[in-house]
Motif scaffolding. Structure first.
Motif, PDB file in Angstrom:
ATOM      1  N   VAL A 135       0.843  -1.192   0.000  1.00  0.00           N
ATOM      2  CA  VAL A 135       0.000   0.000   0.000  1.00  0.00           C
ATOM      3  C   VAL A 135       0.880   1.244   0.000  1.00  0.00           C
ATOM      4  O   VAL A 135       1.786   1.370   0.810  1.00  0.00           O
ATOM      5  CB  VAL A 135      -0.919   0.000   1.243  1.00  0.00           C
ATOM      6  N   THR A 137       0.765   5.600  -0.336  1.00  0.00           N
ATOM      7  CA  THR A 137      -0.132   6.752  -0.373  1.00  0.00           C
ATOM      8  C   THR A 137       0.200   7.579  -1.602  1.00  0.00           C
ATOM      9  O   THR A 137       1.336   7.542  -2.103  1.00  0.00           O
ATOM     10  CB  THR A 137       0.033   7.630   0.872  1.00  0.00           C
ATOM     11  N   PHE A 176      -7.805   3.506  -3.385  1.00  0.00           N
ATOM     12  CA  PHE A 176      -8.831   3.438  -2.343  1.00  0.00           C
ATOM     13  C   PHE A 176      -8.559   4.464  -1.255  1.00  0.00           C
ATOM     14  O   PHE A 176      -7.533   5.146  -1.282  1.00  0.00           O
ATOM     15  CB  PHE A 176      -8.907   2.022  -1.760  1.00  0.00           C
ATOM     16  N   PHE A 187      -0.727  -4.119  -8.653  1.00  0.00           N
ATOM     17  CA  PHE A 187      -0.771  -5.583  -8.771  1.00  0.00           C
ATOM     18  C   PHE A 187       0.081  -6.054  -9.933  1.00  0.00           C
ATOM     19  O   PHE A 187       0.215  -5.380 -10.918  1.00  0.00           O
ATOM     20  CB  PHE A 187      -2.206  -6.048  -8.976  1.00  0.00           C
TER      21      PHE A 187
ATOM     22  N   GLY B   2     -14.209   1.574  -7.135  1.00  0.00           N
ATOM     23  CA  GLY B   2     -13.821   0.383  -6.385  1.00  0.00           C
ATOM     24  C   GLY B   2     -14.146  -0.932  -7.062  1.00  0.00           C
ATOM     25  O   GLY B   2     -13.530  -1.937  -6.766  1.00  0.00           O
ATOM     26  N   HIS B   8      -8.568  -8.223  -7.728  1.00  0.00           N
ATOM     27  CA  HIS B   8      -7.680  -7.592  -6.761  1.00  0.00           C
ATOM     28  C   HIS B   8      -8.515  -6.857  -5.731  1.00  0.00           C
ATOM     29  O   HIS B   8      -9.137  -5.844  -6.032  1.00  0.00           O
ATOM     30  CB  HIS B   8      -6.745  -6.617  -7.457  1.00  0.00           C
ATOM     31  N   LYS B   9      -8.511  -7.382  -4.531  1.00  0.00           N
ATOM     32  CA  LYS B   9      -9.352  -6.755  -3.515  1.00  0.00           C
ATOM     33  C   LYS B   9      -8.494  -6.053  -2.479  1.00  0.00           C
ATOM     34  O   LYS B   9      -7.382  -6.463  -2.185  1.00  0.00           O
ATOM     35  CB  LYS B   9     -10.238  -7.809  -2.859  1.00  0.00           C
ATOM     36  N   ILE B  10      -9.091  -5.000  -1.966  1.00  0.00           N
ATOM     37  CA  ILE B  10      -8.424  -4.247  -0.911  1.00  0.00           C
ATOM     38  C   ILE B  10      -8.950  -4.777   0.413  1.00  0.00           C
ATOM     39  O   ILE B  10     -10.143  -4.706   0.681  1.00  0.00           O
ATOM     40  CB  ILE B  10      -8.730  -2.749  -1.059  1.00  0.00           C
ATOM     41  N   ASP B  14      -5.115  -3.645   4.404  1.00  0.00           N
ATOM     42  CA  ASP B  14      -4.619  -2.617   3.492  1.00  0.00           C
ATOM     43  C   ASP B  14      -5.095  -1.243   3.934  1.00  0.00           C
ATOM     44  O   ASP B  14      -4.335  -0.276   3.926  1.00  0.00           O
ATOM     45  CB  ASP B  14      -5.110  -2.893   2.075  1.00  0.00           C
ATOM     46  N   LYS B  15      -6.354  -1.201   4.352  1.00  0.00           N
ATOM     47  CA  LYS B  15      -6.905   0.094   4.764  1.00  0.00           C
ATOM     48  C   LYS B  15      -6.205   0.586   6.024  1.00  0.00           C
ATOM     49  O   LYS B  15      -5.904   1.778   6.153  1.00  0.00           O
ATOM     50  CB  LYS B  15      -8.405  -0.036   4.993  1.00  0.00           C
ATOM     51  N   ILE B  17      -3.182  -0.139   6.947  1.00  0.00           N
ATOM     52  CA  ILE B  17      -1.834   0.297   6.568  1.00  0.00           C
ATOM     53  C   ILE B  17      -1.892   1.678   5.922  1.00  0.00           C
ATOM     54  O   ILE B  17      -1.078   2.551   6.210  1.00  0.00           O
ATOM     55  CB  ILE B  17      -1.186  -0.721   5.611  1.00  0.00           C
ATOM     56  N   LEU B  18      -2.899   1.858   5.081  1.00  0.00           N
ATOM     57  CA  LEU B  18      -3.048   3.163   4.435  1.00  0.00           C
ATOM     58  C   LEU B  18      -3.238   4.253   5.484  1.00  0.00           C
ATOM     59  O   LEU B  18      -2.631   5.324   5.393  1.00  0.00           O
ATOM     60  CB  LEU B  18      -4.232   3.152   3.467  1.00  0.00           C
ATOM     61  N   LYS B  21       0.043   5.029   7.002  1.00  0.00           N
ATOM     62  CA  LYS B  21       0.920   5.742   6.072  1.00  0.00           C
ATOM     63  C   LYS B  21       0.458   7.173   5.848  1.00  0.00           C
ATOM     64  O   LYS B  21       1.268   8.085   5.700  1.00  0.00           O
ATOM     65  CB  LYS B  21       1.003   4.989   4.747  1.00  0.00           C
ATOM     66  N   ASN B  22      -0.865   7.338   5.868  1.00  0.00           N
ATOM     67  CA  ASN B  22      -1.390   8.701   5.754  1.00  0.00           C
ATOM     68  C   ASN B  22      -0.968   9.534   6.961  1.00  0.00           C
ATOM     69  O   ASN B  22      -0.597  10.699   6.816  1.00  0.00           O
ATOM     70  CB  ASN B  22      -2.912   8.676   5.655  1.00  0.00           C
ATOM     71  N   GLU B  89       3.366  -4.907   8.066  1.00  0.00           N
ATOM     72  CA  GLU B  89       3.674  -5.448   6.746  1.00  0.00           C
ATOM     73  C   GLU B  89       4.427  -6.771   6.863  1.00  0.00           C
ATOM     74  O   GLU B  89       4.179  -7.714   6.112  1.00  0.00           O
ATOM     75  CB  GLU B  89       4.480  -4.431   5.941  1.00  0.00           C
TER      76      GLU B  89
END
Lengths: 187, 201
Positions: A135, A137, A176, A187, B2, B8-10, B14-15, B17-18, B21-22, B89
């Motif tokens: 992931v 940003t 997302f 991917f 989406g 490929h799914k999120i 993943d969310k 981690i995002l 990272k944000n 991760e």
């Protein structure tokens, strides 16, 4: 504009930049065509050098690109539009108005790399740095220290979205997250 | 946006981690902002000093100091965040590894099952040994018979030979003298000739 992080070294202008007739519209069709071609190359190279993604025509009129101070010669807005229109037909520029239909507007995307090429560049970089399925940003992609050596560092966010949406369409990425806090997974 | 690709799914991870990272990006931006502020305070301090306003210059420098301490604090926070992100991760990688191991083990078990268990293999090995012994016996038996046969044949041949020897008379021994001496002389002559040529050479 945040998109135009000026490069430190000055842009090496080509010889015809110091040729006064270069700045006035040539009456002969053939000469005019070659003039347009030269302007197109100059603008592309200049923008690549300074990493300008979106050019504001009104602002650009006073920059060294369109105003040769030593010759005291400058391009008129009409002529610049003509050049931009020429570049658009060659697929190297696009009017940046609302919905991409702002023909004759003020802002122009200069495609020294078009969105498709940017998309491939992103994908290559992710592949090279083994960051698939990681992931990232959007901020990280264009602003972090990790990408400082990359040409897409400091990229205009709108262009970033365009390039990424191409990858999303191809099924090679997924964007997302909420507005202005988005992330991407390749991917 | 989406639902453009279903393969490929999120995931929720993943969310998460995002989000982290944000948060990290926000800290980065904050640091940049504070750096701009400290630069400005330095400029102000210089300006005030040039004007001779020491008090204000000092104030500016104090503000700068405080902002620098903030920068240091955010640095440690950033480190924490980055550590946590890396751990998450890495845990994901571990999860994949465990999954891979599990997959491999189940395949291995499947294959073992197809082989029918230890007892079966043991029985099979016993059977094989028995079969080998049996085969050995058979060949021994066959080998013995063959040699008997050979023996018979040899004996037959011997008998035939004996019959031949006893049945057929030998030729008579010659009684006349051999032409001995002339031959000896001729041989001597030959040898002398050979020696002569050898010496010439």
């Amino acid at each position: 504009m945040s998109a135009s992080l000026p490069s430190t070294s000055p842009f090496p202008f080509p010889r015809f930049y110091n040729f006064p007739p270069f700045f006035s519209r040539q009456p002969t069709l053939q000469t005019h065509h070659s003039q347009l071609r030269k302007w197109s190359t100059l603008i592309l190279n200049y923008c690549r050098h300074h990493r300008i993604f979106k050019l504001s025509l009104i602002d650009a009129l006073d920059t060294e690109l369109l105003y040769n101070k030593s010759l005291d010669k400058r391009m008129g807005i009409g002529e610049v539009r003509e050049v931009v229109e020429f570049m658009r037909k060659e697929g190297r520029a696009e009017w940046a108005g609302e919905g991409g239909k702002g023909v004759g507007g003020n802002e122009v995307w200069i495609w020294w790399r078009n969105p498709e090429e940017w998309a491939s560049l992103f994908y290559e970089w992710v592949d090279d740095t083994a960051q698939k399925h990681t992931v990232l940003t959007l901020y990280e992609l264009t602003e972090s220290e990790a990408t400082i050596s990359q040409e897409f560092h400091g990229m205009d966010p709108d262009l970033l979205q365009k390039a990424l949406s191409i990858l999303v369409k191809r099924g090679k990425a997924q964007v997302f997250g909420q507005e202005d806090q988005q992330g991407v997974k390749f991917f | 946006m989406g639902n453009s690709s279903s393969t490929h799914k999120i995931s929720a991870q993943d969310k998460a981690i995002l989000d982290m990272k944000n948060q990290r990006d926000k800290l980065h931006q904050y640091q940049r902002r504070v750096t701009v502020l400290t630069d400005r305070e330095t400029a102000i301090a210089k300006e005030m000093l040039a004007k001779g306003d020491k008090k204000k210059a000092l104030l500016a420098l104090r503000r700068k100091k405080y902002q620098e301490s903030l920068l240091a604090k955010t640095d440690t926070q950033l480190e924490q965040l980055e550590k946590l992100t890396s751990s998450v991760e890495f845990a994901l990688v571990q999860k994949d590894v465990v999954f891979g191991l599990q997959q491999g083990t189940s395949v291995l078990k499947e294959i073992h099952k197809e082989m029918g268990g230890l007892d079966h293999v043991e029985k099979l090995m016993g059977d094989t040994a028995e079969a080998v012994i049996y085969q050995q016996e058979v060949s021994d038996m066959l080998g013995g018979r063959i040699s008997n046969q050979d023996e018979d044949e040899v004996e037959d041949e011997l008998e035939a030979l004996e019959a031949e020897v006893t049945g057929v008379p030998l030729p008579e021994v010659p009684t006349s003298d051999l032409p001995h001496r002339e031959r000896v002389k001729a041989r001597q002559r030959d040898q002398e000739g050979v020696q002569g040529t050898a010496m010439l050479a």
